[in-house]
Design a protein around this motif. Structure first.
Motif, PDB file in Angstrom:
ATOM      1  N   GLN B  45       0.939  -1.179   0.028  1.00 57.67           N
ATOM      2  CA  GLN B  45       0.007  -0.038   0.050  1.00 57.67           C
ATOM      3  C   GLN B  45       0.905   1.197   0.038  1.00 57.67           C
ATOM      4  N   GLU B  48       2.222   1.729  -3.319  1.00 57.20           N
ATOM      5  CA  GLU B  48       1.315   2.090  -4.375  1.00 57.20           C
ATOM      6  C   GLU B  48       0.670   3.425  -4.006  1.00 57.20           C
ATOM      7  N   THR B  49       0.909   4.017  -2.862  1.00 57.66           N
ATOM      8  CA  THR B  49       0.551   5.231  -2.641  1.00 57.66           C
ATOM      9  C   THR B  49       1.537   6.520  -3.016  1.00 57.66           C
ATOM     10  N   ILE B  51       3.617   5.986  -5.482  1.00 61.86           N
ATOM     11  CA  ILE B  51       3.659   5.999  -7.119  1.00 61.86           C
ATOM     12  C   ILE B  51       2.397   6.844  -7.333  1.00 61.86           C
ATOM     13  N   GLN B  52       1.123   6.907  -6.911  1.00 60.85           N
ATOM     14  CA  GLN B  52      -0.052   7.665  -7.051  1.00 60.85           C
ATOM     15  C   GLN B  52       0.344   9.015  -6.761  1.00 60.85           C
ATOM     16  N   GLU B  53       0.889   9.291  -5.772  1.00 64.98           N
ATOM     17  CA  GLU B  53       1.244  10.484  -5.136  1.00 64.98           C
ATOM     18  C   GLU B  53       2.599  11.194  -5.983  1.00 64.98           C
ATOM     19  N   ASP B  54       3.198  10.270  -6.639  1.00 62.99           N
ATOM     20  CA  ASP B  54       4.639  10.841  -7.048  1.00 62.99           C
ATOM     21  C   ASP B  54       5.484  11.385  -6.262  1.00 62.99           C
TER      22      ASP B  54
END
Ligand code: GTP
Ligand code: MG
Lengths: 377, 130
Positions: B45, B48-49, B51-54
């Protein structure tokens, strides 16, 4: 990675590529995107702590997994340090690993405190990437609510269980913009009276806004899931309507103009920060504050056509005809010393000055005498 | 321009997040955009966070004692997903584990008494903020 490759990958819902594109937009890069409407952009607003993040979480979880869901949550930036504590993900933890869901936290940035141009760019990127739903959680105060109506197709206003007085206080701002009103935390018994007060408020606002304004009012509990299926149905039905009546393209246009405005604010802020020489001129009295502001925006530097003077025999007749053309026309004034009656016709950033001589011996009368009438009304 | 985005996450099953929140707030005060994920995160998680938040840095707080396994898994997933950003670990970490964590590729390990100033400075250095 090159921007073309990122765009290509974003189309396949590659979250790393989407994330990088949004960062580039935040850093000022402007990707040229051919955005075709396909996403339902849903703005979620409401006072701090009213349950916005929790409700988005529950809705996103219930949306079928073959739909792409994007969630943008906005947090305020500190006007002093530029920093931001972004805690909306706490309520959405379980969505993080779902392949169909992308979540991004964005800060308001800048002095203005509403949305910023990067938020608008992010919406474009997400729509380009094929999102079916884009949920936009605002900070629920001030400018963000006026901005959100230019980017969202549907605005959902959350009203937590409140007293009648508190509902009254909501009226300014939040009560004007909603398409769907949601009494949140409806597991709380106090929500029953909030629902009644809200209905009364909607009826009252309708008297001002007109009969066509018919927002839906629902009770939901994001935490326990009550009413959320019904809410999603209202949202989807509305999207069907918007698609049918062509309203989605209106939002695409207002999105573009909002991005322009928000980027202009940003540029203005930057030039204000750099305008140290103007600042010192204001401080030492060399320039007045307003003159300095005009100079900052180059109001003086470009030559501009102020007006074109036209001498005419019957000014009232001409003024009437200009009015008929839909132009703004001033009332006539008499300038005795110059022997003329004057009317101004406004044309965008310049004007026509109509002059009628007061008598045959005036300069203007002689001028008219000597020339052919070049001007037909 | 605000400072880079960083993620502060609590890995593992313990529910004490006061320390992590204090760090997150302090970094926000220092001008960073700080995404706080909350408690009980899994390594995947967190990645993944990021990555999504860069995000440009991950700060992990662990008090449960299972830091070796959890950080090991975190570093493995990072390699797998091709995410290469610095990871800082805070918590009660015995000295022998500290060296092992650094060997795994963690950029720094900080115990409970570390002054906030020091943490802010290392985050600035690792994210290239002057
Ligand atoms: N009882 C009850 N509590 C709720 C419900 N929805 C949210 N909460 C609680 O209300 C608090 C705030 O919820 P959030 O979802 O973070 O609210 P928010 O509007 O996103 O808050 P901000 O982003 O800080 O403005 C949390 O403690 C939630 O657990 C609900 O339906 N019922
Ligand atoms: Mg929230």
């Amino acid at each position: 990675m090159k921007i073309e490759e990122l765009l290509e990958r974003a189309r396949n819902w590659d979250k790393l590529a989407i994330a990088k594109l949004i960062t580039m937009a935040e850093e000022g890069v402007e990707p040229q995107l051919d955005v075709r409407r396909r996403s339902h952009v849903i703005g979620i607003t409401g006072p701090p702590g009213s349950g916005k993040s929790t409700l988005i979480y529950t809705m996103a979880r219930k949306i079928p997994q073959d739909k792409r869901v994007a969630i943008l949550t906005i947090d305020p930036s500190s006007p002093f340090t530029g920093g931001s504590f972004m805690g909306n993900r706490i309520r959405m933890q379980e969505l993080t690993s779902k392949p169909n869901i992308y979540i991004r936290s964005m800060a308001t940035r800048g002095i203005r405190g509403g949305l910023n141009y990067a938020t608008v760019a992010a919406i474009n990127i997400l729509e380009y990437a094929g999102a079916d739903y884009i949920f936009l959680e605002t900070v629920g105060a001030g400018q963000s609510d006026t901005d959100v109506k230019y980017v969202a197709d549907t605005i959902l206003v959350l009203v937590p269980p409140l007293s009648g007085d508190e509902i009254q206080a909501l009226k300014s701002g939040l009560m004007e913009i909603g398409d769907i009103y949601v009494v949140s935390k409806s597991d709380n018994p106090a929500s029953e009276s909030t629902y009644r007060d809200l209905m009364a408020m909607v009826d009252m606002v309708r008297e001002i806004k007109g009969e066509t304004w018919r927002p839906t009012v629902l009770k939901v509990s994001g935490l326990y899931g009550y009413g959320v299926d019904e809410l999603l149905k209202v949202i989807d039905d509305r999207f069907g309507e918007l698609m049918k009546n062509g309203r989605l393209d209106n939002t695409l246009r207002s999105r573009r103009t909002l991005e322009m405005r928000l980027y202009a604010y940003d540029l203005l802020e930057k030039s204000l920060n750099e305008a140290k020489d103007l600042e010192s001129k204001v401080i030492n009295g060399e320039l007045s504050p307003r003159d300095a502001a005009r100079r900052l925006l180059n109001y003086y530097d470009k030559p501009r056509l102020d007006h074109v003077a036209v001498a005419i025999k019957n000014i009232d007749e001409a003024a009437r005809k200009f009015r008929e053309l839909g132009l703004r026309v001033s009332d006539p004034i008499v300038v005795e010393e110059q022997g003329v009656k004057v009317v101004m016709v406004m044309l965008g950033n310049t004007k026509i000055e109509l002059l009628e001589p007061l008598g045959p011996e005036t300069t203007v009368a002689k001028f008219i005498e000597k020339r052919v009438r070049v001007f037909t009304t | 321009m605000p400072k880079p985005k960083v993620i502060i996450a609590k890995l593992g099953l313990d529910g004490h997040d006061r320390g992590a929140k204090v760090i997150a707030r302090a970094l926000a005060e220092a001008g960073f955009e700080v995404v706080y994920t909350g408690i009980r995160q899994t390594p995947s998680q967190v990645i993944e966070t990021a990555i999504q938040e860069d995000a440009k840095l991950i700060g992990i707080s662990i008090l449960s004692g299972s830091h070796m396994e959890l950080i090991g898994e975190l570093m493995r997933i990072m390699r797998e997903r091709g995410v290469s950003i610095p990871v800082l670990v805070g918590g009660i970490i015995p000295p022998e584990d500290r060296d092992a964590l650094l060997k795994m590729g963690v950029a720094g390990v900080y115990g409970p008494g570390t002054p906030l100033r020091e943490i802010i400075d290392i985050v600035k250095k690792l994210t290239g903020v002057s």
